[in-house]
Structures are given as structure tokens and as C-alpha cells.
Design an enzyme around this catalytic site. Structure first.
Site, mmCIF file in Angstrom:
data_model
loop_
_atom_site.group_PDB
_atom_site.id
_atom_site.type_symbol
_atom_site.label_atom_id
_atom_site.label_comp_id
_atom_site.label_asym_id
_atom_site.label_seq_id
_atom_site.Cartn_x
_atom_site.Cartn_y
_atom_site.Cartn_z
ATOM 1 C CG HIS A 42 23.479 -53.596 23.661
ATOM 2 N ND1 HIS A 42 22.458 -53.835 23.470
ATOM 3 C CD2 HIS A 42 24.216 -55.335 23.344
ATOM 4 C CE1 HIS A 42 22.435 -54.760 22.391
ATOM 5 N NE2 HIS A 42 23.134 -55.380 22.404
ATOM 6 N NE ARG A 43 24.032 -55.153 19.133
ATOM 7 C CZ ARG A 43 22.402 -54.607 19.167
ATOM 8 N NH1 ARG A 43 22.008 -53.602 18.154
ATOM 9 N NH2 ARG A 43 21.402 -55.922 19.165
ATOM 10 C CD GLU A 69 27.445 -57.075 23.814
ATOM 11 O OE1 GLU A 69 27.124 -55.958 23.080
ATOM 12 O OE2 GLU A 69 27.118 -58.161 23.093
ATOM 13 C CG ASP A 71 27.556 -58.343 18.953
ATOM 14 O OD1 ASP A 71 26.951 -57.533 19.401
ATOM 15 O OD2 ASP A 71 26.575 -59.302 20.025
ATOM 16 C CG HIS A 84 23.741 -57.247 16.680
ATOM 17 N ND1 HIS A 84 23.048 -57.447 16.167
ATOM 18 C CD2 HIS A 84 24.220 -57.679 17.759
ATOM 19 C CE1 HIS A 84 21.620 -58.170 16.521
ATOM 20 N NE2 HIS A 84 22.224 -58.335 17.670
ATOM 21 C CD GLU A 143 26.101 -62.528 21.104
ATOM 22 O OE1 GLU A 143 26.108 -61.510 21.648
ATOM 23 O OE2 GLU A 143 25.288 -63.290 20.482
ATOM 24 C CD GLN A 175 27.660 -61.706 25.426
ATOM 25 O OE1 GLN A 175 26.572 -61.854 25.584
ATOM 26 N NE2 GLN A 175 28.623 -60.733 24.896
#
Ligand code: G3P
Ligand code: CA
Length: 284
Positions: A42-43, A69, A71, A84, A143, A175
Site C-alpha cells: 500500500h503506497r 499499490e 495513487d 495519494h 488507483e 482500481q
């Protein structure tokens, strides 16, 4: 007569012991068939380096996370950068909306000291820079979001991923909370695996109608751990959807990871890669 009774007791005992060893074997077999839970950094490794920077992704690749992952945000000059928040305030020494600055202006900002002074040379990076660094040596869980409520990043994103060969090599998942963003990507290229992120407040909202809708374009959904249990996972699997779990409550993340992995989650957006690896090894 006595001999007959002893013979019958021996027969009964041997049948029951064969039966129970078979059921133990079958249980072990079924457990072994469990599909591995994907570890989605995550990130990047954001517990040990400033999120969404090259250092955070470098650590996640070194830890052999299944996916990175990230953003996406779009700059004033239409570049896709990894960030993010919509603003610079929390993770850089700048202020204001990312979309109001050019890439050149953003590159001047310190994107690491907020996390630890030793990362003062970290900069905001573009998706292209990350792909140029790691290419198909890792996989990307990207994302998308709407840019000032408009669908602007989908075309440049699919174009870049095609150019880098990542779609063909099955190295990317996209996503989004925005169904429209995912539906636009699905129209652009049906072979991109898509995950519909959700922020439902109750499990009841996962209606058959909703699942049928999502199935038209997505291969899976993303859900906060507090709604996830075996029943929900089984429901998704019955509808041929994967279930990926994120953790809005950081404090409970580690215990929640253990619970959802044992319940059969297809992937977790983890802030603790090595911890998650220890769980997925033992959850076989
Ligand atoms: O993308 C999955 C998860 O990251 C969604 O939450 O706010 O961390 O992007 P967020
Ligand atoms: Ca995200």
C-alpha cells in the site's frame, strides 16, 4: 461366539481409523488448495519510507511484494504523478492542489522530510519513472480518480501501460472508487483487470444487483476490513469476483489482516509487507 465379537470389534475399529485418516487428508488437501493471498504494498513500503516515493517502492520490490499499490494524480501539464492526497500539504513542503502545478514545479518539492529528515531528497515521481525503473519485474495496482470531477487520466494511463507492454504481460490491475473511471478503461481496453473500490457502511449494500453490475467490467472489489468476513468473501467468489481488503483503521490493521487472510481474502493492501508475508506463509 466370543471370537466372533472380538473379530467384529477389530473390523469396526479399522474402518473408523481409515475413515478419520481420510478426512484429515481431505481437510489438509482442501487447505493446501487455498489460493495464496496477494500482498499489495500500500503506497509502497510506507511503514519504512515516505509513501509513493521511489524509496518506498524500492523497499517493496526488495521485499518481493506481489504488487506495488499507488495513487494517480494529474499535474497542470497533464503528467500522471504518484500522490495519494489531492493536495501537497501532508507529504511535501509545498501547499495546494497537485493539479495546479506543473511537473517541473512539483519536482522542486521535498517529498520525504515529513516522514524522516534522511529522505529530504525524495521527490514526487511520475508513473512513467516508476515503470522505467521496475518495468515488468513487479506488478502495479494503480488507483485512478477523477480530476476535478472529470475523467481525464484514463486515456493517458492506458496509452502508457500499452506502450510499456504491461497490459499484455499481465503486470497491472487498475482500481478506483469511480465506476465511471473503470467503465471508461474497460471500453478502452477490455483486457485490463479492474477492481471496484467500495466504501459501503453495511454488508447489506453488497446486493446481487450491485454484484451483477460490477461483474460487467470488474474482476474484483475492494472493501474495508471491518465489513469483511468469510460469508462476504464466499458471496463474492460465488459471483466470480475477487475480494481485496484495505484497512481504514491503521491501529487494528495487523489483527484484521490475520482475520481476513484466514477467511480467504484474495489480496490485502498492506502497510506491513514482511508481517503479511509471515501470515500468508502460515495460512496455508
Ligand atoms: O487503493 C486501495 C486503498 O488504498 C484505498 O484507500 O485511501 O489508501 O487510497 P486509499
Ligand atoms: Ca489507494
Amino acid at each position: 461366539m466370543k471370537k466372533l465379537i472380538i473379530f467384529l470389534i477389530i473390523c469396526l475399529f479399522s474402518i473408523s481409523s481409515v475413515g478419520c485418516s481420510y478426512s484429515v487428508y481431505a481437510k489438509k488437501e482442501k487447505k493446501e488448495k487455498k489460493v495464496k493471498t496477494e500482498i499489495i504494498a500500500h503506497r509502497g513500503a510506507d511503514d519504512r519510507a515516505p509513501e509513493e516515493t521511489m524509496s518506498a517502492f524500492k523497499l517493496a520490490v526488495k521485499d518481493k511484494a506481489d504488487f506495488l499499490e499507488m495513487d494517480l494524480r494529474e499535474t497542470k501539464d497533464k503528467k500522471l504523478v504518484l500522490m495519494h492526497d489531492p493536495t501537497l500539504n501532508r507529504t511535501t513542503n509545498g501547499k495546494g492542489d497537485v493539479s495546479r502545478f506543473t511537473l517541473k514545479q512539483l519536482k522542486k518539492l521535498d517529498a520525504g522530510s515529513w516522514f524522516n529528515r534522511k529522505y529530504k531528497n525524495e521527490r514526487i515521481i511520475t508513473l512513467e519513472e516508476l515503470i522505467n525503473r521496475y518495468g515488468s519485474n513487479t506488478k502495479y495496482f494503480i488507483e485512478t480518480r477523477r480530476v476535478n470531477n472529470k475523467l481525464k487520466m484514463e486515456e493517458p494511463l492506458v496509452k502508457l501501460l500499452n506502450k510499456k507492454g504491461l497490459i499484455k504481460k499481465k503486470k497491472v490491475v487498475i482500481q478506483s472508487y469511480s465506476a465511471m473511471s473503470l467503465q471508461k478503461i474497460h471500453k478502452l481496453n477490455k483486457s485490463v483487470p479492474l477492481v471496484q473500490l467500495t466504501l459501503f457502511k453495511s454488508k447489506k449494500e453488497f446486493t446481487d444487483k450491485k454484484l451483477k453490475e460490477w461483474k460487467k467490467y470488474a474482476m474484483g472489489i475492494g472493501v474495508d476490513s471491518k465489513l469483511v468476513d468469510k460469508k462476504l468473501i464466499d458471496k463474492m467468489h460465488k459471483n466470480n469476483l475477487k475480494l481485496y481488503v484495505f484497512f481504514l483503521n491503521d491501529k487494528k490493521e495487523k489483527s484484521e489482516q490475520k482475520r481476513v487472510i484466514n477467511a480467504g481474502a484474495d489480496g490485502v493492501f498492506t502497510n506491513y509487507i514482511t508481517y503479511t508475508k509471515s501470515l500468508t506463509k502460515s495460512s496455508k
